[in-house]
Scaffold this motif. Structure first.
Motif, PDB file in Angstrom:
ATOM      1  N   PHE A  45      20.269  13.039  45.435  1.00  0.00           N
ATOM      2  CA  PHE A  45      18.990  12.319  45.385  1.00  0.00           C
ATOM      3  C   PHE A  45      17.932  13.137  44.650  1.00  0.00           C
ATOM      4  CE2 PHE A  45      14.874  10.856  46.705  1.00  0.00           C
ATOM      5  CZ  PHE A  45      15.010   9.471  46.694  1.00  0.00           C
ATOM      6  N   TYR A  46      17.285  12.494  43.670  1.00  0.00           N
ATOM      7  CA  TYR A  46      16.199  13.131  42.908  1.00  0.00           C
ATOM      8  C   TYR A  46      14.895  12.403  43.255  1.00  0.00           C
ATOM      9  CZ  TYR A  46      20.494  13.927  40.211  1.00  0.00           C
ATOM     10  OH  TYR A  46      21.783  14.199  39.830  1.00  0.00           O
ATOM     11  N   HIS A  47      13.927  13.149  43.787  1.00  0.00           N
ATOM     12  CA  HIS A  47      12.698  12.500  44.258  1.00  0.00           C
ATOM     13  C   HIS A  47      11.752  12.132  43.115  1.00  0.00           C
ATOM     14  CE1 HIS A  47       9.934  15.917  43.671  1.00  0.00           C
ATOM     15  NE2 HIS A  47      10.860  16.715  44.174  1.00  0.00           N
ATOM     16  N   GLY A  48      10.778  11.281  43.447  1.00  0.00           N
ATOM     17  CA  GLY A  48       9.761  10.877  42.486  1.00  0.00           C
ATOM     18  C   GLY A  48       8.506  11.724  42.615  1.00  0.00           C
ATOM     19  N   GLY A  49       7.424  11.240  41.991  1.00  0.00           N
ATOM     20  CA  GLY A  49       6.164  11.956  42.082  1.00  0.00           C
ATOM     21  C   GLY A  49       5.558  12.310  40.735  1.00  0.00           C
ATOM     22  N   GLY A  50       6.194  11.832  39.653  1.00  0.00           N
ATOM     23  CA  GLY A  50       5.594  11.988  38.329  1.00  0.00           C
ATOM     24  C   GLY A  50       5.406  13.412  37.863  1.00  0.00           C
ATOM     25  N   ALA A  51       6.178  14.347  38.396  1.00  0.00           N
ATOM     26  CA  ALA A  51       6.112  15.767  38.003  1.00  0.00           C
ATOM     27  C   ALA A  51       4.854  16.457  38.527  1.00  0.00           C
ATOM     28  CB  ALA A  51       6.198  15.943  36.482  1.00  0.00           C
ATOM     29  N   ILE A  52       4.003  15.722  39.271  1.00  0.00           N
ATOM     30  CA  ILE A  52       2.798  16.373  39.801  1.00  0.00           C
ATOM     31  C   ILE A  52       2.795  16.433  41.330  1.00  0.00           C
ATOM     32  CG2 ILE A  52       1.232  15.930  37.865  1.00  0.00           C
ATOM     33  CD1 ILE A  52       0.229  13.464  39.429  1.00  0.00           C
ATOM     34  N   CYS A  53       3.432  15.454  41.971  1.00  0.00           N
ATOM     35  CA  CYS A  53       3.509  15.473  43.431  1.00  0.00           C
ATOM     36  C   CYS A  53       4.942  15.104  43.820  1.00  0.00           C
ATOM     37  CB  CYS A  53       2.485  14.520  44.056  1.00  0.00           C
ATOM     38  SG  CYS A  53       2.645  12.815  43.492  1.00  0.00           S
ATOM     39  N   GLY A  54       5.155  14.729  45.050  1.00  0.00           N
ATOM     40  CA  GLY A  54       6.526  14.469  45.495  1.00  0.00           C
ATOM     41  C   GLY A  54       7.217  15.797  45.781  1.00  0.00           C
ATOM     42  N   SER A  55       8.021  15.817  46.825  1.00  0.00           N
ATOM     43  CA  SER A  55       8.681  17.066  47.225  1.00  0.00           C
ATOM     44  C   SER A  55       9.885  16.745  48.102  1.00  0.00           C
ATOM     45  CB  SER A  55       7.703  17.943  48.017  1.00  0.00           C
ATOM     46  OG  SER A  55       7.358  17.292  49.237  1.00  0.00           O
ATOM     47  N   LEU A  56      10.639  17.786  48.433  1.00  0.00           N
ATOM     48  CA  LEU A  56      11.754  17.600  49.365  1.00  0.00           C
ATOM     49  C   LEU A  56      11.222  17.100  50.710  1.00  0.00           C
ATOM     50  CD1 LEU A  56      13.879  20.812  48.628  1.00  0.00           C
ATOM     51  CD2 LEU A  56      14.222  18.501  47.750  1.00  0.00           C
ATOM     52  N   ASP A  57      10.070  17.619  51.117  1.00  0.00           N
ATOM     53  CA  ASP A  57       9.499  17.209  52.411  1.00  0.00           C
ATOM     54  C   ASP A  57       9.087  15.739  52.402  1.00  0.00           C
ATOM     55  OD1 ASP A  57       9.845  19.664  53.545  1.00  0.00           O
ATOM     56  OD2 ASP A  57       7.782  20.346  53.221  1.00  0.00           O
ATOM     57  N   SER A  58       8.403  15.320  51.336  1.00  0.00           N
ATOM     58  CA  SER A  58       7.876  13.946  51.333  1.00  0.00           C
ATOM     59  C   SER A  58       8.973  12.892  51.211  1.00  0.00           C
ATOM     60  CB  SER A  58       6.826  13.768  50.231  1.00  0.00           C
ATOM     61  OG  SER A  58       7.382  14.006  48.957  1.00  0.00           O
ATOM     62  N   TYR A  59      10.161  13.294  50.756  1.00  0.00           N
ATOM     63  CA  TYR A  59      11.288  12.353  50.654  1.00  0.00           C
ATOM     64  C   TYR A  59      12.361  12.628  51.711  1.00  0.00           C
ATOM     65  CZ  TYR A  59       9.527  10.233  46.372  1.00  0.00           C
ATOM     66  OH  TYR A  59       8.771   9.532  45.465  1.00  0.00           O
ATOM     67  N   HIS A  60      12.069  13.557  52.626  1.00  0.00           N
ATOM     68  CA  HIS A  60      13.067  13.946  53.632  1.00  0.00           C
ATOM     69  C   HIS A  60      13.504  12.758  54.489  1.00  0.00           C
ATOM     70  CE1 HIS A  60      15.132  16.288  56.726  1.00  0.00           C
ATOM     71  NE2 HIS A  60      14.450  15.595  57.609  1.00  0.00           N
ATOM     72  N   ASN A  61      12.531  11.952  54.953  1.00  0.00           N
ATOM     73  CA  ASN A  61      12.876  10.836  55.846  1.00  0.00           C
ATOM     74  C   ASN A  61      13.697   9.773  55.125  1.00  0.00           C
ATOM     75  OD1 ASN A  61      11.514  12.185  57.795  1.00  0.00           O
ATOM     76  ND2 ASN A  61       9.811  10.744  57.985  1.00  0.00           N
ATOM     77  N   LEU A  62      13.391   9.541  53.852  1.00  0.00           N
ATOM     78  CA  LEU A  62      14.176   8.568  53.082  1.00  0.00           C
ATOM     79  C   LEU A  62      15.607   9.065  52.914  1.00  0.00           C
ATOM     80  CD1 LEU A  62      14.473   6.003  51.410  1.00  0.00           C
ATOM     81  CD2 LEU A  62      13.564   7.263  49.440  1.00  0.00           C
TER      82      LEU A  62
END
Length: 301
Positions: free
Chosen positions: A11-28
């Protein structure tokens, strides 16, 4: 499949290269792991402001190669690995899946799941870009600023990039067969759309921006031979998303080369809404719809 081995999801998270992280996508990622009984590798990568192109695709590819080389260590069936990502992470799915074709000794990705992906930075005059300039999470200004920052383009060229005046007419002729709004289904086009690349050519802008015409930045630009070798795809689009048409263009490219595509369109969806699927009061029906649709597709592979 051995009962001891599970499906694998990269899984590769989103965030536009400025935000988004392993933490913010952990629940998904936890949701996908539980719903599909899979081992999930959630990939972190370097971001702005310190890191620019090609950091994201490089980091995602390197992590994926490491995982594919060591599947048995993680208890993953080598014939059952899915690449999945959202937004810029959806673009990473395409870039990594294409790049892995150069590593024939590795197991193959069995399916690619692209959730509202960014697939190209050439044509910002597509219907979805024109219709969704002020939508939640991804306004025109945020999108163009992030693209310029990540690709190291001075912000003074932002308008030339959005309006396409940096594009030489001959170059557009070459890309038109893949990137033109002619490839977008009629129901997504309004009568008030402005024409593509109709302004006067700006050579100064071209000299500053020309490096973006690269398939390692825009996976929609790879040749047919590569597209034809790709695994089946699940594409998620949202109506209120400037990137909607990127996925529709990729859908056509894949289908034209005989690659099976499952398409899931969310009429009330907007860019990034899947990240709210577990936010209770702040969640939207479309958030859970997409999360469930992705899980259902992966379970069915």
């Amino acid at each position: 499949m051995s009962s001891e081995l599970r499906r694998g999801i990269i899984f590769y998270h989103g965030g536009g290269a400025i935000c988004g992280s392993l933490d913010s996508y952990h629940n998904l990622c936890s949701f996908l792991a539980q719903q599909t009984d899979s081992v999930v590798l959630s990939v972190g990568y370097r971001k702005l402001p310190d890191h620019h192109h090609p950091c994201i695709s490089k980091d995602c590819l390197n992590a994926s190669i490491h995982f594919m080389k060591n599947l048995m260590t993680y208890g993953v069936d080598p014939s059952w690995v899915v690449a999945c990502g959202e937004s810029i992470g959806g673009g990473a799915v395409a870039l990594v899946t294409q790049a892995l074709l150069n590593f024939p000794s590795l197991p193959h990705i069995c399916a690619q799941v692209l959730i509202t992906p960014v697939m190209q930075v050439i044509n910002f005059r597509l219907p979805s870009h024109q219709q969704n300039q002020n939508v939640p999470f991804l306004t025109k200004d945020i999108l163009m600023t992030v693209v310029c920052k990540y690709l190291d383009i001075d912000l003074s060229w932002k308008d030339a990039l959005f309006n396409g005046t940096y594009m030489p007419p001959d170059t557009w002729k070459k890309y038109r067969k893949w990137l033109s709004s002619d490839n977008i289904p009629r129901r997504f086009k309004s009568k008030s759309l402005l024409p593509e690349f109709s302004g006067p050519f700006n050579e100064a802008a071209y000299l500053e921006i020309k490096h973006i015409s690269d398939a390692k930045i825009s996976p929609l630009l790879v040749n047919d031979k590569i597209i034809a070798q790709l695994p089946e795809a699940f594409l998620v689009t949202c109506e209120y998303d400037p990137l909607r048409d990127d996925a529709l263009l990729y859908k056509k490219r894949l289908e034209d080369q005989g690659v099976p595509v499952t398409w899931y369109h969310v009429e009330e969806g907007f860019h990034g809404c899947i990240t709210l699927f577990d936010k209770q009061l702040f969640s939207f029906p479309c958030s859970m719809k997409i999360a469930n649709a992705v899980a259902s597709y992966i379970k069915g592979i």
